[in-house]
Design a protein around this motif. Structure first.
Motif, short mmCIF file in Angstrom:
data_model
loop_
_atom_site.label_atom_id
_atom_site.label_comp_id
_atom_site.label_asym_id
_atom_site.label_seq_id
_atom_site.Cartn_x
_atom_site.Cartn_y
_atom_site.Cartn_z
N ARG A 1 5.71 -11.75 5.10
CA ARG A 1 4.83 -10.63 4.78
C ARG A 1 5.50 -9.79 3.71
NH1 ARG A 1 0.84 -10.47 8.67
NH2 ARG A 1 1.37 -11.17 10.77
N ASP A 2 4.72 -9.40 2.68
CA ASP A 2 5.28 -8.58 1.61
C ASP A 2 5.39 -7.11 2.01
OD1 ASP A 2 5.52 -10.80 -0.04
OD2 ASP A 2 3.46 -10.60 -0.75
N SER A 3 4.32 -6.58 2.58
CA SER A 3 4.34 -5.18 3.04
C SER A 3 3.34 -5.05 4.17
CB SER A 3 4.00 -4.21 1.91
OG SER A 3 2.66 -4.36 1.52
N PHE B 1 -2.08 -11.17 6.66
CA PHE B 1 -1.79 -12.15 5.61
C PHE B 1 -0.29 -12.39 5.50
CE2 PHE B 1 -5.66 -9.92 4.62
CZ PHE B 1 -6.53 -10.92 4.24
N PHE B 2 0.05 -13.66 5.26
CA PHE B 2 1.40 -14.05 4.88
C PHE B 2 1.37 -14.50 3.41
CE2 PHE B 2 1.47 -14.63 9.43
CZ PHE B 2 2.77 -14.27 9.82
N ASN C 1 -0.07 -3.48 3.24
CA ASN C 1 -1.00 -4.28 2.45
C ASN C 1 -1.43 -5.56 3.15
OD1 ASN C 1 -2.41 -4.83 -0.05
ND2 ASN C 1 -0.91 -6.46 -0.36
N ASP C 2 -0.60 -6.06 4.06
CA ASP C 2 -0.84 -7.38 4.63
C ASP C 2 -1.50 -7.36 6.00
OD1 ASP C 2 0.13 -8.67 2.44
OD2 ASP C 2 2.19 -8.68 3.15
N VAL C 3 -1.80 -6.20 6.54
CA VAL C 3 -2.47 -6.11 7.83
C VAL C 3 -3.72 -5.25 7.67
CG1 VAL C 3 -2.33 -5.34 10.22
CG2 VAL C 3 -0.34 -6.40 9.14
#
Length: 483
Positions: A189-191, A181-182, A194-196
């Motif tokens: 990407r925030d982190s 996620f972006f 959390n984003d993969v």
């Protein structure tokens, strides 16, 4: 059954080495690679491997033939208001923008140096229309759509599919091994944690968001699998593994229903736990794309057999959802009105009586007067007083009209099997009306013939519910009450 086959022809040779993002073609591919309905459901855009893009209206009439790509058109994407259609080709380093009403070319957006060097095989437009994303092999490119300026020269990475969440807060992408996620506004990407979403054995490919932006559905590039993900928790909540062919496309058709298409044209309808609710054979044996039209509640299925030429259109079935997943009829028992009658008379009746009202009328008036007349109950009430007395009734209401005639039951069914037998008997009773009365109890159905609990009603039958409840028994298979 509603399957519409538009009358026109195409034979497409498709192989795994002939992917739109590269590889040497062992045959000249044709047929529809990707297609999408416009946001208002009035137009269907289709990218054909013959380099053309076709735009049809909802009736199947060809509106525009767009010729602006070198060899193979493979991607289409509508802007959020449906006024612009973006298209990409497998051999082009640019994106074409078309006026959807006139079919004229508005702009051709070139890529940055080093970006999209192997074509544009997927496109995604942000819900606020601020960004357009183009995907190629090993690179992808963002544009700001006011000035059509590239946000950076390019970004590295092989993405298979990308789609903004309907609320615009997140951009989900699938790459070689991950679903990630972006931030939908900053495109960062925030982190990483959390984003993969990295799950062993997964190779996510096509994806689709639920309309409430809470769930994602993905197909798998190497295994016949559909996964359902809870986006806030980043957890998989359902998975369908089959032994058949791979899934070529997936789409949410409501917040709790998902449709998935196999490469051999089998259409699955799933719930969010990935339970199979229905399957349907579309007849497209080399299927590439599944387009859902929420306004018409209809699927379009495109693939190698889809042909558009001077003689018309063929190999493009339109399948209505009602043919795949018929709606379940609802059964509402007819309530009976039981007035409460509480006399305050000092008379002592010598007979026991039971007042049972079977009328279905509901008086809408509530008189406020209190009659003080001397009365002797008779007629429909068997009431014999030992003395003449004066009583003052305090009934909730006193209808002034005559009570309707009592319902005459030709049969009374006290359990599910009795109800089935009563309907069957009534169906054989010619055209004369029958009235079947239920009791104020629960009817639990544990089995059904051909997924239908009750026989089809073929003669005039009235069913008096009397407060009955009809339910499916615990552990019983899913079925409909009536055909």
């Amino acid at each position: 059954m509603h399957i519409i086959k538009w009358a026109w022809l195409v034979v497409t040779i498709f192989c795994l080495s002939c992917l739109p993002w590269g590889g040497s073609a062992q045959a000249t591919p044709t047929g529809i690679w990707q297609m999408k309905w416009s946001p208002d459901g009035e137009q269907l855009a289709m990218a054909d491997w013959n380099s053309l893009v076709y735009v049809l209206d909802a009736s199947g009439t060809l509106q525009h033939t767009l010729s602006g790509h070198s060899r193979r058109a493979v991607s289409v994407e509508w802007n959020p208001d449906g006024g612009i259609l973006a298209t990409g080709g497998a051999d082009d380093r640019f994106v074409n923008l078309w006026n959807s009403s006139t079919g004229t070319l508005i702009n051709q957006i070139p890529s940055s140096i080093g970006a999209l060097y192997d074509g544009v095989f997927n496109l995604a437009w942000s819900p606020d229309e601020e960004y357009l994303l183009a995907i190629s092999f090993d690179t992808f490119q963002f544009w700001e759509t006011t000035s059509w300026t590239a946000l950076e020269p390019s970004r590295s990475g092989t993405l298979y599919d990308a789609e903004w969440s309907p609320d615009g807060t997140q951009l989900a992408v699938t790459d070689i091994y991950y679903l990630s996620f972006f931030n939908g506004q900053t495109l960062t990407r925030d982190s990483l944690e959390n984003d993969v979403i990295e799950s062993e054995g997964d190779n996510p490919e096509q994806l689709s968001w639920s309309s409430d932006s809470q769930l994602l559905a993905t197909t798998d590039r190497l295994d016949p699998r559909v996964s359902i993900w809870n986006v806030p928790t980043r957890a998989r909540i359902g998975v369908l593994n089959t032994t058949g062919p791979l899934f070529s496309d997936v789409v949410f058709i409501s917040n709790n229903r998902i449709a998935a298409l196999t490469e051999t044209g089998t259409l699955y309808v799933l719930d969010t736990a990935a339970n199979v609710l229905a399957t349907f054979e579309t007849g497209v044996t080399e299927a590439h794309s599944l387009a859902w039209n929420p306004q018409l509640q209809m699927f379009a299925v495109g693939g190698a057999q889809t042909v558009i030429d001077e003689s018309g259109i063929s190999g493009l079935p339109l399948v209505f959802l009602s043919d795949v997943l018929p709606p379940t009829p609802t059964f509402t028992p007819t309530p009976t009105d039981t007035p409460t009658f509480t006399p305050t008379s000092t008379a002592t009746p010598t007979a026991t009586y039971t007042l049972t009202a079977t009328s279905t009328f509901t008086p809408t008036v509530t008189p406020t007067f209190t009659p003080t007349a001397t009365f002797t109950a008779s007629a429909t009430l068997t009431f014999t007083a030992t003395s003449t007395s004066t009583s003052t009734p305090t009934a909730t209401f006193t209808p002034t009209q005559s009570a309707p005639p009592a319902v005459i039951c030709t049969a009374t069914a006290t359990n599910p099997s009795a109800l089935v037998n009563a309907i069957t008997a009534a169906n054989t009773n010619g055209t004369s009306p029958d009235t079947i009365c239920l009791t104020n109890s629960t009817y639990t159905f544990s089995t059904a013939a051909n997924s239908i609990a009750l026989p089809s009603i073929t003669t005039p039958i009235t069913i008096i519910g009397n407060g009955a409840i009809l339910e499916r028994g615990s552990g019983a298979p899913q079925f409909r009450l009536f055909n």
